[in-house]
Design an enzyme around this catalytic site. Structure first.
Site, PDB file in Angstrom:
ATOM      1  N   GLU A  16      11.771   4.655 -14.124  1.00 12.48           N
ATOM      2  CA  GLU A  16      11.108   5.933 -13.913  1.00 12.48           C
ATOM      3  C   GLU A  16      11.835   6.761 -12.848  1.00 12.48           C
ATOM      4  O   GLU A  16      12.211   6.203 -11.824  1.00 12.48           O
ATOM      5  CB  GLU A  16       9.664   5.728 -13.457  1.00 12.48           C
ATOM      6  CG  GLU A  16       8.880   7.020 -13.517  1.00 12.48           C
ATOM      7  CD  GLU A  16       7.444   6.877 -13.016  1.00 12.48           C
ATOM      8  OE1 GLU A  16       7.188   5.952 -12.241  1.00 12.48           O
ATOM      9  OE2 GLU A  16       6.610   7.688 -13.408  1.00 12.48           O
ATOM     10  N   GLY A  23       7.647   1.272  -3.935  1.00  9.17           N
ATOM     11  CA  GLY A  23       6.745   0.177  -3.596  1.00  9.17           C
ATOM     12  C   GLY A  23       6.517  -0.743  -4.775  1.00  9.17           C
ATOM     13  O   GLY A  23       6.540  -1.966  -4.656  1.00  9.17           O
ATOM     14  N   ALA A  24       6.295  -0.123  -5.952  1.00  4.29           N
ATOM     15  CA  ALA A  24       6.025  -0.892  -7.163  1.00  4.29           C
ATOM     16  C   ALA A  24       6.181   0.033  -8.359  1.00  4.29           C
ATOM     17  O   ALA A  24       6.203   1.252  -8.211  1.00  4.29           O
ATOM     18  CB  ALA A  24       4.604  -1.452  -7.123  1.00  4.29           C
ATOM     19  N   MET A  25       6.302  -0.530  -9.553  1.00  4.57           N
ATOM     20  CA  MET A  25       6.450   0.278 -10.760  1.00  4.57           C
ATOM     21  C   MET A  25       5.624  -0.337 -11.878  1.00  4.57           C
ATOM     22  O   MET A  25       5.695  -1.533 -12.145  1.00  4.57           O
ATOM     23  CB  MET A  25       7.944   0.366 -11.128  1.00  4.57           C
ATOM     24  CG  MET A  25       8.227   1.086 -12.433  1.00  4.57           C
ATOM     25  SD  MET A  25       7.651   2.828 -12.380  1.00  4.57           S
ATOM     26  CE  MET A  25       7.254   3.052 -14.115  1.00  4.57           C
ATOM     27  N   GLU A  26       4.840   0.553 -12.563  1.00  3.56           N
ATOM     28  CA  GLU A  26       3.767   0.115 -13.445  1.00  3.56           C
ATOM     29  C   GLU A  26       4.201  -0.261 -14.866  1.00  3.56           C
ATOM     30  O   GLU A  26       3.377  -0.207 -15.782  1.00  3.56           O
ATOM     31  CB  GLU A  26       2.725   1.221 -13.530  1.00  3.56           C
ATOM     32  CG  GLU A  26       3.191   2.507 -14.254  1.00  3.56           C
ATOM     33  CD  GLU A  26       3.720   3.593 -13.321  1.00  3.56           C
ATOM     34  OE1 GLU A  26       4.116   3.256 -12.189  1.00  3.56           O
ATOM     35  OE2 GLU A  26       3.754   4.760 -13.732  1.00  3.56           O
ATOM     36  N   HIS A  64      -3.361   0.261  -7.727  1.00  2.00           N
ATOM     37  CA  HIS A  64      -2.671   1.490  -8.144  1.00  2.00           C
ATOM     38  C   HIS A  64      -1.888   1.256  -9.439  1.00  2.00           C
ATOM     39  O   HIS A  64      -2.004   2.008 -10.405  1.00  2.00           O
ATOM     40  CB  HIS A  64      -1.719   1.931  -7.016  1.00  2.00           C
ATOM     41  CG  HIS A  64      -0.916   3.158  -7.318  1.00  2.00           C
ATOM     42  ND1 HIS A  64      -1.270   4.399  -6.880  1.00  2.00           N
ATOM     43  CD2 HIS A  64       0.229   3.330  -8.027  1.00  2.00           C
ATOM     44  CE1 HIS A  64      -0.387   5.290  -7.296  1.00  2.00           C
ATOM     45  NE2 HIS A  64       0.543   4.665  -7.998  1.00  2.00           N
ATOM     46  N   GLU A  65      -1.121   0.180  -9.467  1.00  2.00           N
ATOM     47  CA  GLU A  65      -0.287  -0.093 -10.656  1.00  2.00           C
ATOM     48  C   GLU A  65      -1.155  -0.453 -11.856  1.00  2.00           C
ATOM     49  O   GLU A  65      -0.834  -0.090 -12.996  1.00  2.00           O
ATOM     50  CB  GLU A  65       0.709  -1.223 -10.357  1.00  2.00           C
ATOM     51  CG  GLU A  65       1.637  -0.973  -9.171  1.00  2.00           C
ATOM     52  CD  GLU A  65       2.306   0.385  -9.183  1.00  2.00           C
ATOM     53  OE1 GLU A  65       2.613   0.897 -10.280  1.00  2.00           O
ATOM     54  OE2 GLU A  65       2.504   0.958  -8.097  1.00  2.00           O
ATOM     55  N   HIS A 108      -2.549   2.557 -13.484  1.00  2.00           N
ATOM     56  CA  HIS A 108      -1.556   3.188 -14.377  1.00  2.00           C
ATOM     57  C   HIS A 108      -1.560   2.587 -15.782  1.00  2.00           C
ATOM     58  O   HIS A 108      -1.097   3.226 -16.725  1.00  2.00           O
ATOM     59  CB  HIS A 108      -0.154   2.987 -13.817  1.00  2.00           C
ATOM     60  CG  HIS A 108       0.267   4.012 -12.807  1.00  2.00           C
ATOM     61  ND1 HIS A 108       0.139   5.361 -13.015  1.00  2.00           N
ATOM     62  CD2 HIS A 108       0.853   3.886 -11.582  1.00  2.00           C
ATOM     63  CE1 HIS A 108       0.628   6.010 -11.965  1.00  2.00           C
ATOM     64  NE2 HIS A 108       1.053   5.129 -11.076  1.00  2.00           N
ATOM     65  N   GLU A 112       0.073  10.113 -11.221  1.00  2.00           N
ATOM     66  CA  GLU A 112       0.086   9.605  -9.845  1.00  2.00           C
ATOM     67  C   GLU A 112      -1.181   9.954  -9.071  1.00  2.00           C
ATOM     68  O   GLU A 112      -1.661   9.159  -8.280  1.00  2.00           O
ATOM     69  CB  GLU A 112       1.328  10.110  -9.109  1.00  2.00           C
ATOM     70  CG  GLU A 112       2.623   9.554  -9.675  1.00  2.00           C
ATOM     71  CD  GLU A 112       2.637   8.037  -9.778  1.00  2.00           C
ATOM     72  OE1 GLU A 112       1.810   7.372  -9.129  1.00  2.00           O
ATOM     73  OE2 GLU A 112       3.473   7.509 -10.529  1.00  2.00           O
TER      74      GLU A 112
HETATM   75 ZN   LIG Z   1       2.066   5.311  -9.282  1.00  2.00          ZN
END
Ligand SMILES: [Zn+2]
Length: 959
Positions: free
Chosen positions: A212, A354-357, A390-391, A394, A413
């Site tokens: 992304e 931080g992280a990716m969904e 959060h992830e 998503h 987001e």
């Molecule tokens: Zn996000």
């Protein structure tokens, strides 16, 4: 996705995030249905072609040829792909070579062409070599392109078929296009890249994807825009004889030996075949080849696995259980079950955000996922739960329903940043997590949104290179804040209406794309609350937000007027108006109403009146002196009549109004000096963050010592109450347990001798291996005490401990402490830590940003040395992060925001504008505006602050 976590001086939890949807083509329900219906037919056709290709590949496993010529002269009509050529299904086999760090991908994409005069087929490709291109019709005809060219500014590969294709389009629209592409597994953490970790003093590798917003095109040739949803059947090979294996978005269905050598025999590699995915966007595709271990949690509706380096994989248990509980809680809350057959989460040693969904396979930086019950703190536990939430949010907002184009990235987001609180609240209700919304999101959003150079939530994106700029606090935190405001407004009208509207939107748009306007329309359709569309329009399409000015009139009324809030004075032609949901708390009364006029009024009954209760509305309130005096009198008498969110909101507004020159510094300080007895984490967070933020503007002043003494005196009662003693099994509230390390660390930063000495005593015990009876949650404070003394031996001990530490969260705590060393005459320690940041074997590139920001915030020397370091190493940093704007923008904005003189501004401005770094970019403009704001604050406030502190010091003599 989730941005890198903020590391404030006060060791705050949570922080930023990052994340993507609509070409406007497939989002109508007709287009969506067509996509789904044709899918059944695709599988049959593809099976035949796969077989043919299998034979073909086994005969020729040759390195790819040199790339075809670049043709940058023939500019395509648009930087966007044509909606008339679209993918329906990808079949891909990825073959990574983990010795040479290269990869080959064999692709077969079923496409539909609905423009009968199409001559060229254009897809995205970046730094890939493409060969063996063939177009197959459904009845077995195959044609090759007359040529293949690249248009690099838009990252296009163009297959020129000319009239041969137009002829075929007379009576058919469905084709398969097949080709082979290959590239490098690089070190920059984007696309398909490699990452490393140490295991028994041996460096181990893995290869992982991070796509992304627009990096899938560097790993395989594709239609790399979020609205080109397609199904994917992936296989990935790995050398099983060396312990390698592969995982991907979907569950594994089989493993077969690979036969690629020229004689057709197996080569020791295994091919992992994964089930076909639902319709999804390319930026959500993910695959990993590693020798990681994993832990499993099977207590929920889907199996959850957490993957990590084998030696630390046990630290994944908290994440596995939390992930499972939150995914089921969301399924119930939205009334739509999680659609994937499994959930994998993986902890990566090198990761930009931080992280990716990625759907079904979520990637995290290691400290955002692994939690060690023996050494990690409650703050990191909460932070991990929030990032996971959060992830997982998503998986619905973003993955199931995706924004149509990146101009609506806030839909992804903002929603995830809002709903993450819901997920954590459902699973850990005693944390009272919603109360942290004000400092964690609303204040962060308002801070950026108070600049002239801010932007509306929805912004047209006219070129691909500005997509990443959208991943800022506006999309994340302002998005979340306006949704919180909408929820509160809707729930007042009818309980449960907000989530009902959301459920309708998600069901109606599933597997498709959407824009903001469609979300509002769906909510209205389901709930009948027809004012939603107009209400949200005023908050999503306009830049900025309002301040409501409240003043007492001679007519027995409180007059309210609104205008845009800016840190610098408003332009004269400012005519913006917002639809303001007004809530008012009085001594014995609670009122709510909405207004969208410039002026309105409420009756004054002589009581104090606080507007915007709980900071629910995305606006600030400025009171005239008469109204303010009433509030301060109540605050002094008993501030607990206001909720912790209201207290936090009042404090946040007071500091912001002062920064904007609307109120004198006396106003926020009059609230702060009466915080004795405050025991809640959230108001302290706001206060300490704001006071700490003033430090760099006054640390050269004569009165700096008094300023520091004022902070420690303000904290005195709280610190004495909390002390360094926390027993693990006490029944203290979540808020108190979070407050303790923050209060202690802040007292240490303010130079409080008693706290420093106690912290240092505990540090010495730790150094000598003696038991201390203090929780590891207090390590940040204990290490900060050591850093404040900056002894060379302690610095060495800390660095050694950092290098040896295996818990990622504790490693972060140690690194943050190392960044605080170097006060007094020990500037060499600052230089040493900065130098270590350039060595990836000491400090991982993922920690570059937090390292630089923490050093810059630590002291005056830290600030100057960090900027000099950035200037000196700018080209190197750019090369390291591949111009990755997330990292570079973050470093520039966060470090420069600490400067406040005209000379600083000139130096920084000259450098940035000559650095070749996206000249005139939004982040540079914002950085320079911020320095101006800081300078004006100094000019206006330094004198009155000095006077105020002198008076305060007279009544609080040094003991
Ligand atoms: Zn996000």
């Amino acid at each position: 996705m989730m941005q890198e976590t903020e590391e404030e001086d006060v060791e705050l939890v949570g922080g930023g995030r990052r994340g993507p949807s609509s070409l406007g083509i497939s989002s109508d329900s007709k287009g969506l249905k067509r996509g789904l219906l044709s899918f059944a037919g695709i599988i049959i056709a593809l099976n035949i072609i796969v077989f043919t290709l299998g034979v073909k590949y086994s005969q020729e496993y040759t390195p790819p040829p040199t790339p075809e010529p670049v043709d940058n002269e023939s500019k395509p009509a648009s930087f966007r792909l044509s909606p008339l050529v679209r993918p329906l299904h990808y079949i891909m086999q990825v073959d990574p070579d983990m010795n040479a760090f290269t990869f080959t991908v064999r692709e077969n994409i079923m496409i539909e062409i609905t423009n009968s005069s199409t001559r060229d087929i254009i897809l995205h490709a970046r730094e890939l070599q493409v060969s063996d291109v063939l177009l197959h019709t459904q009845n077995g005809t195959t044609i090759a392109p007359s040529s293949v060219s690249y248009y690099t500014p838009d990252e296009f590969v163009i297959f020129h078929f000319g009239k041969n294709l137009t002829n075929l389009l007379v009576d058919q629209t469905l084709f398969n296009i097949t080709f082979v592409c290959s590239g490098q597994i690089g070190d920059i953490a984007r696309g398909f890249y490699r990452s490393s970790y140490m295991e028994n003093e041996e460096k181990k590798w893995l290869a992982v994807t991070d796509f992304e917003p627009a990096d899938a095109r560097s790993a395989f040739v594709c239609f790399d825009e979020p609205s080109f949803k397609a199904t994917f059947t992936m296989s990935v090979s790995a050398d099983a004889s060396e312990g390698w294996f592969a995982i991907s978005n979907m569950n594994e269905v089989s493993i077969t030996p690979r036969h690629y050598s020229t004689n057709g025999s197996a080569d020791g590699y295994q091919v992992h075949h994964f089930a076909t995915s639902p319709l999804m966007s390319t930026y959500l595709v993910c695959y990993v080849v590693s020798r990681f271990g994993h832990v499993t949690y099977n207590g929920g509706s889907v199996p959850v696995r957490v993957f990590a380096p084998p030696l630390v994989v046990e630290q994944g248990r908290f994440a596995a259980e939390t992930g499972s509980k939150i995914v089921d809680a969301f399924g119930d809350y939205f009334d739509i079950p999680y659609v994937m057959p499994k959930l994998d989460m993986i902890a990566l040693p090198d990761f930009t955000s931080g992280a990716m969904e990625n759907w079904g396979l979520i990637t995290y930086r290691i400290e955002a996922l692994l939690w060690n019950p023996n050494t990690s703190s409650l703050a990191s536990k909460q932070s991990i739960a929030m990032i996971i939430s959060h992830e997982l949010a998503h998986q619905w907002f973003g993955n199931l329903v995706t924004m149509g184009w990146w101009d609506n990235v806030w839909l992804n987001e903002g929603f995830a940043s809002f709903v993450e609180y819901q997920g954590v609240d459902l699973v850990y209700p005693s944390w009272n997590i919603w109360s942290q919304f004000i400092p964690m999101d609303r204040s962060v959003a308002m801070d950026l949104d108070s600049l002239h150079s801010s932007h509306p939530l929805v912004v047209p994106i006219l070129s691909a290179d500005v997509i990443t700029q959208q991943f800022d606090s506006i999309s994340y935190s302002k998005g979340a804040s306006v949704l919180r405001m909408l929820r509160d407004k809707m729930e007042k009208q009818s309980q449960g209406s907000f989530v009902k509207g959301i459920h309708h939107y998600l069901t109606k748009r599933e597997y498709g794309n959407a824009e903001s306007t469609q979300l509002w329309a769906d909510i209205v359709e389901e709930t009948g609350q027809t004012d939603v569309t107009g209400f949200m329009k005023s908050w999503t399409e306009q830049v900025g937000y309002p301040v409501v000015n409240a003043s007492l009139g001679d007519d027995g009324k409180i007059h309210l007027s609104q205008r845009r809030f800016l840190y610098t004075s408003s332009p004269t032609n400012e005519t913006q108006l917002w639809n303001v949901p007004l809530t008012i708390q009085k001594r014995d009364d609670f009122v709510s109403q909405a207004y969208d006029e410039e002026h309105t009024e409420i009756i004054d009954d002589g009581s104090w009146a606080v507007l915007n209760v709980n900071g629910s509305g995305y606006y600030r309130v400025s009171y005239d002196q008469a109204l303010l005096d009433r509030i301060i009198a109540q605050w002094e008498e008993d501030h607990l009549v206001f909720s912790d969110e209201t207290r936090s909101s009042l404090l946040s507004d007071s500091f912001a109004l002062n920064l904007a020159q609307s109120v004198p510094i006396e106003y926020p300080l009059s609230l702060v000096k009466n915080m004795k007895g405050e025991r809640d984490y959230v108001p302290w967070w706001t206060t300490l963050g704001s006071l700490g933020g003033l430090r760099p503007f006054v640390d050269e002043q004569r009165f700096y010592e008094t300023f520091q003494r004022f902070i420690s005196a303000t904290l005195r009662d709280t610190v004495d109450h909390l002390t360094f003693t926390e027993s693990e099994d006490s029944d203290e509230s979540h808020s108190t347990r979070l407050l303790r390390p923050v209060a202690l660390t802040s007292a240490i930063s303010a130079g409080d001798e008693r706290t420093i000495n106690e912290g240092y005593r505990l540090f010495e015990a730790k150094k000598q291996g003696r038991p201390t009876n203090t929780s590891s949650a207090l390590n940040p404070a204990i290490y900060a005490a050591a850093a404040s003394k900056s002894n060379e031996m302690d610095y060495k001990w800390m660095k050694d401990a950092y290098l040896k530490e295996t818990s990622a969260t504790e490693k972060n705590v140690l690194l943050a402490a190392l960044c605080k060393f170097g006060r007094h005459e020990h500037v060499g320690q600052i230089q040493s830590t900065l130098q270590d940041a350039l060595n990836p074997d000491i400090i991982k590139p993922k920690d570059m940003q937090s390292t630089l920001v923490n050093i810059a915030r630590s002291s005056r020397d830290g600030r100057t040395k960090t900027w000099e370091f950035i200037e000196r190493n700018f080209d190197l940093l750019k090369a390291k992060f591949g111009d990755a704007p997330f990292v570079m923008d973050g470093i520039i904005k966060r470090v420069t925001s600490l400067f406040s003189t005209s000379e600083d501004k000139k130096r920084i401005s000259d450098f940035l504008n000559n650095s070749g770094f996206s000249k005139g970019s939004r982040s540079i403009i914002q950085a320079l505006e911020q320095i101006d704001i800081n300078r004006k604050w100094r000019e206006k406030n330094v004198e009155s602050l000095e006077k105020w502190l002198d008076q305060w010091a007279e009544s609080h003599p040094e003991k």
